[in-house]
Scaffold this motif. Structure first.
Motif, PDB file in Angstrom:
ATOM      1  N   VAL A 228      31.884  25.098  21.825  1.00 45.12           N
ATOM      2  CA  VAL A 228      32.532  26.321  21.061  1.00 45.12           C
ATOM      3  C   VAL A 228      32.681  27.603  22.122  1.00 45.12           C
ATOM      4  O   VAL A 228      31.513  27.576  22.636  1.00 45.12           O
ATOM      5  CB  VAL A 228      32.078  26.664  19.894  1.00 45.12           C
ATOM      6  N   LEU A 229      33.713  28.089  22.023  1.00 39.64           N
ATOM      7  CA  LEU A 229      33.639  29.605  22.889  1.00 39.64           C
ATOM      8  C   LEU A 229      34.141  30.428  21.920  1.00 39.64           C
ATOM      9  O   LEU A 229      35.153  30.629  21.366  1.00 39.64           O
ATOM     10  CB  LEU A 229      34.799  29.319  24.079  1.00 39.64           C
ATOM     11  N   GLY A 230      33.114  31.593  21.629  1.00 38.01           N
ATOM     12  CA  GLY A 230      33.313  32.528  20.810  1.00 38.01           C
ATOM     13  C   GLY A 230      33.943  33.858  21.663  1.00 38.01           C
ATOM     14  O   GLY A 230      33.482  34.295  22.719  1.00 38.01           O
ATOM     15  N   LEU A 231      35.004  34.372  21.272  1.00 32.53           N
ATOM     16  CA  LEU A 231      35.554  35.525  21.931  1.00 32.53           C
ATOM     17  C   LEU A 231      35.772  36.567  20.966  1.00 32.53           C
ATOM     18  O   LEU A 231      36.154  36.677  19.729  1.00 32.53           O
ATOM     19  CB  LEU A 231      36.946  35.343  22.507  1.00 32.53           C
ATOM     20  N   ASP A 232      35.330  37.926  21.450  1.00 25.55           N
ATOM     21  CA  ASP A 232      35.405  39.270  20.611  1.00 25.55           C
ATOM     22  C   ASP A 232      35.648  40.305  21.572  1.00 25.55           C
ATOM     23  O   ASP A 232      35.018  40.584  22.586  1.00 25.55           O
ATOM     24  CB  ASP A 232      34.364  39.335  19.550  1.00 25.55           C
TER      25      ASP A 232
ATOM     26  N   HIS B 121      36.596  39.585  25.073  1.00 23.10           N
ATOM     27  CA  HIS B 121      37.975  39.403  25.238  1.00 23.10           C
ATOM     28  C   HIS B 121      39.015  39.989  24.230  1.00 23.10           C
ATOM     29  O   HIS B 121      38.426  40.188  22.926  1.00 23.10           O
ATOM     30  CB  HIS B 121      38.200  37.710  25.215  1.00 23.10           C
ATOM     31  N   ASP B 122      39.852  40.584  24.733  1.00 26.60           N
ATOM     32  CA  ASP B 122      41.084  41.031  23.575  1.00 26.60           C
ATOM     33  C   ASP B 122      41.987  39.925  23.548  1.00 26.60           C
ATOM     34  O   ASP B 122      42.684  39.708  24.479  1.00 26.60           O
ATOM     35  CB  ASP B 122      41.746  42.514  24.796  1.00 26.60           C
ATOM     36  N   MET B 123      42.177  39.646  22.135  1.00 30.03           N
ATOM     37  CA  MET B 123      42.891  38.573  21.923  1.00 30.03           C
ATOM     38  C   MET B 123      44.571  38.663  22.220  1.00 30.03           C
ATOM     39  O   MET B 123      45.232  37.654  22.146  1.00 30.03           O
ATOM     40  CB  MET B 123      42.938  38.329  20.531  1.00 30.03           C
TER      41      MET B 123
END
Length: 245
Positions: free
Chosen positions: A65-69, A95-97
């Motif tokens: 899993v890589l969690g981005l926010d 991270h900006d989606m």
């Protein structure tokens, strides 16, 4: 600074939503991964992961899993959950989606609990779909868990006061054009605070158009976290399952 950049990075945001039913969420994620028949060690991106609870649970289920926010505060909090020498891996990044994702291709991207529809510019919405499409392997899945526009209109409560940890959050909601706007006011730490949330009421057709433009096909729509069929007037959620063509 846009509303979500300031509000999501405060401790009060997490206090207001501290009552979320994580058991229901974990049951949903378990059912979802089973429905998709994702093999253990599959690579998943938790896009807009917040404080990382669902990323951690996915990792416990056996997924890489890589969690981005966008929230640096949330990602700093999540770093303590990371695994560095064990498999399956769990990592977090700010991270900006709307931007391309710099990572190895993945089997699935999950965008859960209404973490879409924040942007005023339609081109920004398209950028989200494009970045997800680019990071997915062929035949990879994109799960977009969104509000059901019609259900929101049918059940809107204009005024409410919610108490969390001794703080009275005074909340008013209204529909303005294509947005639902939640105004949030409260007193805490000797100060008055005022924030708002603004989310687009995307229709099913608009979401599908974004998806098709970027090379996805919609496989199904579920109406709740138990993965029941979607009903336009009654379903509380609009959980879209897309597959990369």
């Amino acid at each position: 600074m846009e509303w979500f950049e300031s509000w999501f990075d405060t401790p009060y945001y997490h206090i207001l939503y501290s009552n979320r039913d994580y058991t229901e969420a974990e049951n949903f994620i378990t059912a979802l991964t089973s429905e998709l028949q994702l093999a253990k060690s599959s690579k998943i991106i938790d896009l807009a992961c917040g404080k990382g609870r669902h990323s951690v649970f996915l990792n416990q289920l056996g997924y890489d899993v890589l969690g981005l926010d966008l929230s640096k505060q949330s990602i700093d909090h999540n770093k303590k959950f990371e695994t560095h020498d064990s498999e399956p891996a769990l990592h977090f990044q700010v991270h900006d989606m709307r931007n391309p994702i710099k990572a190895e291709p993945v089997d699935a991207v999950f965008n859960l609990f209404t973490s879409f529809g924040y942007f005023d510019n339609e081109e920004d919405d398209r950028k989200v779909f494009q970045s997800v499409h680019e990071i997915l392997k062929p035949e990879g899945y994109f799960v977009l868990d969104y509000l059901n526009e019609q259900f929101v209109r049918n059940t809107l409560v204009p005024e409410a006061t919610v108490n969390r940890e001794g703080i009275d959050f005074k909340i008013s909601k209204k529909i303005e054009g294509r947005h639902i706007i939640k105004d949030i006011q409260f007193e805490a730490d000797g100060k008055s605070h005022h924030f708002f949330e603004k989310v687009k009421l995307h229709t099913l057709e608009t979401i599908e158009n974004y998806a098709q433009e970027c090379g996805f096909e919609r496989i199904t729509i579920w109406g709740d976290y138990q993965l029941n069929d979607f009903e336009k007037e009654k379903s509380p959620r609009c959980i879209n399952l897309f597959r990369k063509k």
